[in-house]
Design an enzyme around this catalytic site. Sequence first.
Site, short mmCIF file in Angstrom:
data_model
loop_
_atom_site.label_atom_id
_atom_site.label_comp_id
_atom_site.label_asym_id
_atom_site.label_seq_id
_atom_site.Cartn_x
_atom_site.Cartn_y
_atom_site.Cartn_z
N LYS A 131 0.86 -0.91 -0.20
CA LYS A 131 0.13 0.28 -0.09
C LYS A 131 1.03 1.53 -0.45
O LYS A 131 1.95 1.23 0.75
CB LYS A 131 -1.27 -0.01 0.92
CG LYS A 131 -2.38 1.09 1.42
CD LYS A 131 -2.28 0.91 2.49
CE LYS A 131 -3.94 2.07 2.65
NZ LYS A 131 -5.34 1.82 3.22
N SER A 171 -9.63 1.50 3.35
CA SER A 171 -8.75 2.42 2.57
C SER A 171 -7.70 1.59 1.78
O SER A 171 -7.04 2.47 0.73
CB SER A 171 -8.26 3.29 3.19
OG SER A 171 -7.10 3.26 4.08
N SER A 224 -10.34 -0.73 7.23
CA SER A 224 -9.53 -0.64 5.71
C SER A 224 -8.53 -1.31 5.89
O SER A 224 -8.14 -1.93 4.35
CB SER A 224 -8.31 0.72 5.48
OG SER A 224 -9.02 2.15 6.40
#
Length: 487
Positions: A80, A155, A179
């Site tokens: 990420k 997210s 998330s």
Amino acid sequence: MNEILKKSYVELKDSLNSGKISSTELVSACINRIREVDGAVKAFLYLDEKKVLNSAEESDKRRKEGKPLSEFDGMPVAIKDNICIRDTITSCSSKILENYKSPFHATVVEKLLEKGFILFPRTNMDEFAMGSSTENSAFQTTRNPFDLERIPGGSSGGSAAAVAASMVPLALGSDTGGSVRQPASLCGLYGLKPTYGTVSRYGLVAYASSLDQIGPFSRELQGCIDLYSVISGKDVRDSTSIHRPKFSASDVQPQDFKGLKVGVIKMTPEIQSEVVKSYDKVLNQLKEKGATLVDLDFSKFGFAIPIYYIIATAECSSNLSRFDGIRFGSRKDKTGKLEDLFVDSRTEGFGPEVKRRILLGTFSLSAGYYDAYYGTAQKARALIRKEYESFFSKVDCILQPTSPTTAFKIGEKTKDPIQMYKADIWTTSVNLAGLPAMSVPMGADQKGLPIGLQITTPHFQEGKLFGIALALSTLEGMNIQFPESIK
């Protein structure tokens, strides 16, 4: 799709270790798959193909010499965009950091490299991890591989979409209020939010420091078990890191449903009917297999979302104050005046959702309001922890849907932030209490959209958590059919 990528994670690991496939072959297949489908999915912000191929060749050389770094040497894992990798841009999907190159590795990155994993940075995300749909990225909107008109969750939507679309077998995300678990649910994956403090946050760009945790994604439970065993452990560079015995895959505790005490919740009318149907099907099977279902009163958790957003935004306001165009962040110096530099850099650098949360957090911390909002929220957080302690005196685990709905359409909730926040109704309380939780696949709705089931256990009981997840995977209707063709 390349035949290599049709193999399960366990098959890929075994094939690497037996020499049936090379890391170069596996990485090349991943790159070709990304070229094939990521124009539509938009999971990756950037990929240095030459660098990952060079890393794969080095892995193959080590194996040829009989010196692999571990059983995972040569295995791809996506990262990420808020997890720092030295000399690589870490933008948090924000314009204010679009050219920032980290001078150091995050601890989890160091641990992965020590074991020979091949890093695939950078996956798209909601800006600074603030969002539940990955629509808040400053650069692109990631789409759900099961339906390109729908969101993958957030997210960590880029990481989830990359695994669901067979671009990579594994990925790392971060979980502040759901998330990892929510995108795992919406993309049909296993996604773990570990006990707070068991995985180092050093090198994770902070959103809300008392809530953030790094966690893994995989199509298979074993992938999450393996990644957690690698990235967990004490880190002296993270003051919130907890000293515990090192977790290993052998710590997974196989669970028998007979005699297992399972906490369950009552469904409410706003929950999607097909989510309720899947949940009830799981509970009925558990009863048939001898589990004891215990109804838990979650009425006190109705305030979990407002508590979460007061605390998270307050910490966000503090953490993001460093991005001022001087110490960190892109500089917008139009007038030569210092105050204007601050204002212009932050105005142009931050997106609407980040600004909204900074404003809310700053207000909560302001003189005259601190005790009424932030102070009260922290007291309520302590009550949530005590409520979980009470629950776990009666049950071994808690099962509930990860998300109240399957993936919604892109743009459907962007104009109503409150509705977007409600997508995390069952995940935020876990972060407030610092507990471990995992989303596991729970079948799909009539449109083929995945549904997730959240398992929560007491602190530091990841071994039991994985054991329960393994047992649940044997139930009828839990499997997901992943899309090969993405159009």
